[in-house]
Design a protein around this motif. Sequence first.
Motif, PDB file in Angstrom:
ATOM      1  N   THR A   1       1.754  -2.910  -6.425  1.00  0.00           N
ATOM      2  CA  THR A   1       1.551  -4.153  -5.694  1.00  0.00           C
ATOM      3  C   THR A   1       2.065  -5.345  -6.496  1.00  0.00           C
TER       4      THR A   1
ATOM      5  N   VAL B 142       1.199  -9.434   0.316  1.00  0.00           N
ATOM      6  CA  VAL B 142       0.042  -9.937   1.056  1.00  0.00           C
ATOM      7  C   VAL B 142      -0.632  -8.797   1.818  1.00  0.00           C
ATOM      8  N   GLU B 143       0.173  -7.927   2.395  1.00  0.00           N
ATOM      9  CA  GLU B 143      -0.376  -6.799   3.155  1.00  0.00           C
ATOM     10  C   GLU B 143      -1.155  -5.845   2.243  1.00  0.00           C
ATOM     11  N   ARG B 144      -0.623  -5.579   1.083  1.00  0.00           N
ATOM     12  CA  ARG B 144      -1.260  -4.619   0.173  1.00  0.00           C
ATOM     13  C   ARG B 144      -2.387  -5.225  -0.671  1.00  0.00           C
TER      14      ARG B 144
ATOM     15  N   THR C 128      -3.895 -13.795  -3.151  1.00  0.00           N
ATOM     16  CA  THR C 128      -3.180 -13.457  -1.917  1.00  0.00           C
ATOM     17  C   THR C 128      -3.023 -14.665  -1.007  1.00  0.00           C
ATOM     18  N   HIS C 129      -4.064 -15.462  -0.903  1.00  0.00           N
ATOM     19  CA  HIS C 129      -3.987 -16.644  -0.039  1.00  0.00           C
ATOM     20  C   HIS C 129      -2.873 -17.577  -0.499  1.00  0.00           C
TER      21      HIS C 129
ATOM     22  N   THR D 113      -6.418 -17.196   8.931  1.00  0.00           N
ATOM     23  CA  THR D 113      -6.862 -16.124   8.042  1.00  0.00           C
ATOM     24  C   THR D 113      -7.906 -16.600   7.035  1.00  0.00           C
ATOM     25  N   TYR D 114      -7.662 -17.748   6.440  1.00  0.00           N
ATOM     26  CA  TYR D 114      -8.507 -18.175   5.324  1.00  0.00           C
ATOM     27  C   TYR D 114      -9.459 -19.320   5.659  1.00  0.00           C
TER      28      TYR D 114
ATOM     29  N   LYS E 225      -4.802  -7.607   0.018  1.00  0.00           N
ATOM     30  CA  LYS E 225      -5.739  -8.428   0.796  1.00  0.00           C
ATOM     31  C   LYS E 225      -6.988  -8.824   0.016  1.00  0.00           C
ATOM     32  N   ASP E 226      -7.404  -8.010  -0.916  1.00  0.00           N
ATOM     33  CA  ASP E 226      -8.646  -8.269  -1.643  1.00  0.00           C
ATOM     34  C   ASP E 226      -8.436  -9.038  -2.949  1.00  0.00           C
TER      35      ASP E 226
END
Length: 181
Positions: A76, A103-105, A112-113, A142-143, A107-108
Amino acid sequence: ADEALYNASVAYIEAGRVAEAIEMREEFIQRFPKSQYTADVTQFLADNYRKVTDFENAIYYYELLAAQHPAHEMATDALYNAGLFRENLGDWQKAIENYRQYVERAKDRSDTHQVLYNIAGIYERHGHGKKAGKVYGEYIKTYKTQHLDNYLDARDKLIAMDYDAGKKKAAYKKYNELLKE
């Protein structure tokens, strides 16, 4: 044989002989594509090329790691690195592809934001306001207000885009709504 070649490449690095380590690791990838060490060697190659400022090859191996060894602990991060180098080399469209995969991988992850927000900024810098607006909207959706600075900035940018597009009344209304939040 694969372990011996792997260990030799590590010994070259420890001796400060990066060029020889790169050669050996390139050979390793060719001879042992299914070895238990291949993912690590791919990551090491990307990092070696980064260290000698051969960013094109670094990108190649970072993307190879992410594509062929997605479960590797650095896969990642490799996507982010490839995107960063592509962006700085002017290949912003492929940088966005790398960042999107990141971003897809990821997420946690806490950053990422920011990567999603940066995608919008890349579009904006390259004159793709509509795409930037979509990504800013995606960021907001999303955020929400988790990262208030970027949230407010994204809202402001969307309002400014409306204003610049001649939708001044709508922009003033949205600014007033934003001020009330």
